[in-house]
Design an enzyme around this catalytic site. Sequence first.
Site, mmCIF file in Angstrom:
data_model
loop_
_atom_site.group_PDB
_atom_site.id
_atom_site.type_symbol
_atom_site.label_atom_id
_atom_site.label_comp_id
_atom_site.label_asym_id
_atom_site.label_seq_id
_atom_site.Cartn_x
_atom_site.Cartn_y
_atom_site.Cartn_z
ATOM 1 N N GLU A 29 0.831 -1.211 0.000
ATOM 2 C CA GLU A 29 0.000 0.000 0.000
ATOM 3 C C GLU A 29 0.864 1.259 0.000
ATOM 4 O O GLU A 29 0.499 2.274 -0.610
ATOM 5 C CB GLU A 29 -0.932 0.000 1.217
ATOM 6 C CG GLU A 29 -1.771 -1.253 1.392
ATOM 7 C CD GLU A 29 -2.516 -1.664 0.131
ATOM 8 O OE1 GLU A 29 -2.983 -0.765 -0.611
ATOM 9 O OE2 GLU A 29 -2.629 -2.872 -0.127
ATOM 10 N N GLU A 52 -1.216 -2.066 -9.702
ATOM 11 C CA GLU A 52 -1.077 -3.249 -8.855
ATOM 12 C C GLU A 52 0.199 -4.040 -9.128
ATOM 13 O O GLU A 52 0.801 -4.598 -8.215
ATOM 14 C CB GLU A 52 -2.308 -4.150 -9.010
ATOM 15 C CG GLU A 52 -3.629 -3.475 -8.659
ATOM 16 C CD GLU A 52 -3.670 -2.959 -7.226
ATOM 17 O OE1 GLU A 52 -2.816 -3.361 -6.406
ATOM 18 O OE2 GLU A 52 -4.548 -2.139 -6.923
#
Length: 974
Positions: free
Chosen positions: A343, A365
């Site tokens: 994150e 991602e």
Amino acid sequence: MNTPLSGAAAVLGALLLTLALVASGSLPQRTRSLRLPNDTYPLFYQLHISSDIHKGTLLFSGNATIDVAIRRSTNEIVLHAKNLSDIQVTVHQLTDGAEELVDDLTHTLHPKESFLVIHPRENYQAFEAGQRYRLEILYTAIMGSRPMGLYYMDYPSANDGENNRTVYIAATQSEPTCGRLIFPCYDEPGFKSNFSIKITHGSSHSAISNMPVREILSHGDLKTTSFHTTPPISTYLVAFVISDFESISETYRGVTQSVYSSPTSQEKGQNALKNAVRTIAAFEDYFGINYPLPKLDHVALKKNHGAAMENWGLITYKDVNLFQNGTTSSMHPMWDKITQNHEIAHQWFGNLVSPEWWTYTWMNEGFATYFSYVITDLLYPEMKFMDIFMVAEADSAYTYNSFFEVRPMSSYVESEKDIMGVFDLISYKRAACVIKMFHHAFRQKLFVRGISRFLEKYRYSTANELKLFDALQSEILEDEYFAHQPWAARIREIMLSWTHSEGMPIVTVTRNYENNTISFSQQSVHFKEELWWIPLNFATAKSPTFEDTQANIFMPPQTHFSVALEDLNIQLGGKDWLIVNKQQTGFFQVHYDTDNLMAIARQLQANHSVIHPANRAAFFRDLKPLIEHNEIEQVQVVFEMLKYMEFEEDILTWTQVADSIECLTRNLFGTSSQKLFSEFVRRLVRPIFKRVYGEESMNTHLDPSKGILEMACQADLPECLEYARHLAKEFFINKINLPPETEYFAAFDTTLCLGMRYLSDQDFHRIIDMMKEADRESVFFEDVVYSLRCTQSHRHLLIYLETLVGDRSRLLNLTDPEAMMYLFAFKSNPASRPVIWQYIDRNYRLLCQVANFVDNFNQIAEFVPRHQRPQFVRLRQAIHSHMELEGLETRHKLIDSDSPLVGKKVRVSEAFQDKFEQQIHDWLLAEVPQMTSRSDALLAASLSAANGSSRPQGILKDATRVVRSALRIIDMYR
């Protein structure tokens, strides 16, 4: 009675109806694209949310004031809004600092597209290019319990003086298309804007958002918290939390990081805070780009969409993924670090530069996945996180590409459902592997410079893949070495061959020993007509330079390609080995000719440490599909490759070998080679088993998926059987929980299953009695049922089967479909299949009464071996005749005796045996000592200690004799 309207009256009536629908905001909707038009653009949001969540009130109200620019003249302004009610829209035109009310507008909701359309009451081009408007939209909405939009959670009060009081909090989840559930907005990643956010909430709670608090005003029992304005961000990153949480903080390099959690969990955040501070600094140093916000909050929630969400400046986590504190947990030790650092990586990849559209989800991602491992590995080198990457990420990407139809990394999507669908293994794991490949192929420092160039150029903006590739192109053309390579100016072409392909390449390397050339061929694992630019590098016996992983050459997108050794500056003797794809950095399989594989095997046996551990693991990953599909040229080479494994201490290599050994074990079951092969595996696995599971070892976490444990026990390694049997007895009989590391994936079930392979009669009957007494709805009952089916004793299997689903069973009734589920779940244990057939043969008149019997019978028919086909045909005919006689009807037709599905699941093993079993048997006879070995003596002693449990029967044709004997014993227990 109504009469038809005249022509003029009908027109007038239709006009009045249209005006009424327009006034009500219910104008019939034309077919629309699911994408927002680009005619207008948001410049600035002022968002004010008012909530009484502190009272448990789920209704909230909002005021979204949006400054909008008109790009192209249009008759409407289109935004997203979903499940918002009581919408009131006021529009002002902004001219020279003044605001002028526009009062001839209304709005229409389009629920299918989640659109809020602002348009004139009469159809005309109301909004001219170059104009600016301020939209003030008032609305209400209701929080849900699912983590979508603004949702609520409840916690027990931490105040001892208020027992049983529930505290309610609220948090947001906007990605990918849930911002529209919180406020009207341009809910697409390509529309970035500044946000000024205010939250009105109870005075017992506090509010946090993407930016630091600017001001808090109190009014009665409420507060309004205002936040500093954000830099340009996409709506999917807008976030806030309203809670009574407490925090701990630390400031380093001008960035204040805080960990927020419920008051009862506050002390758990120290490790997460320490890791976050180190990780932000590491990312800044690695890419040379500072984290751009003044703060970063980490919030632990009891509910979250997935493990965590990367909101800019305010990351939310499911609490168990933040507070593992470096201990062994439900995933891998230190998994909390990877989750948190993934994150944090997004603060650059996705937040600083966002994708133009969800087509490029992989740019978020994939980069966050890969570089979270790179940075975590730098911070915690002792944990070998890049090895964990191979197991947790790359293995899934390889497997997914081998067995599933997949989409390209860059795939256009439009609907909300399809957008959610691109958050998959392709965007996370495959993309991470492709990024890793070019990180190494283009040289790591150069690649990072190219990525930094990209992030700097498009900071606070959006980008597509071509902009990324062009940044890499510019960096490569400035490099003294790469600029002269023939492929240097073709980076777009190279990268697009990977982001727009569906499969994964298999590169076959064939050495021509006569003319000193190497031939390469490529094909897709899916046999599709896809070709790639493939980066290749080489290590050889004379030059084992595994640390230099940049590309030596690129194989062009053609099926065959040959090159002379002198052109590669490679020297190879006839018996020297050549290895392609150093450290397995490239995302492709490599197949070698047999002579080269034998040269590699000789090196492994002489001194395996010369070859990099990642390549040792890669040999077996790449051999596995050849073994599974009977495509290996000479099976002896597989055993020569395996032979050195008794000296292998690298867990990553053992993880890959476990799959190959499992495949060979399955293919050799019931053959004359089974016993010899088990002895061979015991010899290989004993040293690593003792290292990981020995009495003085503290390293069982090294085998988190229990691959070594499973391999050793299935080969009947006595030390393993005793270890697993002890754990199973402790769990079932003494009610002592298994060690926590067994929670990883299915390791808990695996451990219990292995512990049941050989039980003494006494222990077996004790556990059977416990199963009888257990609540059928309990987890304990499921654990017993699952584990006992793994026994290798035919006698125990039959007793267990009669106890569980027999006509006199007190646990399950034969008319219960669940009984069939348990009965046919046995088929995963090869030793149980002849038992199942005998049980069906004996009980089919009763079994036919169960609704799903035929469906399950058809499924197990896929496991019928060739030599049992006559018995199957006889039994199938008996069942068919009985069902016709009794007039039994079923949803599915009984499988035909000559159906190609009969024996389908064992056909590959039979073909393997036909092709290789004699060769394997001869090799094993020469390699493995006969029954005088110490291992056999230990095994015999171990099984003797089991006090009566049976050895595996091995040859299936003996099953009938064993079953008949067992049935007589069962009758004695009745």
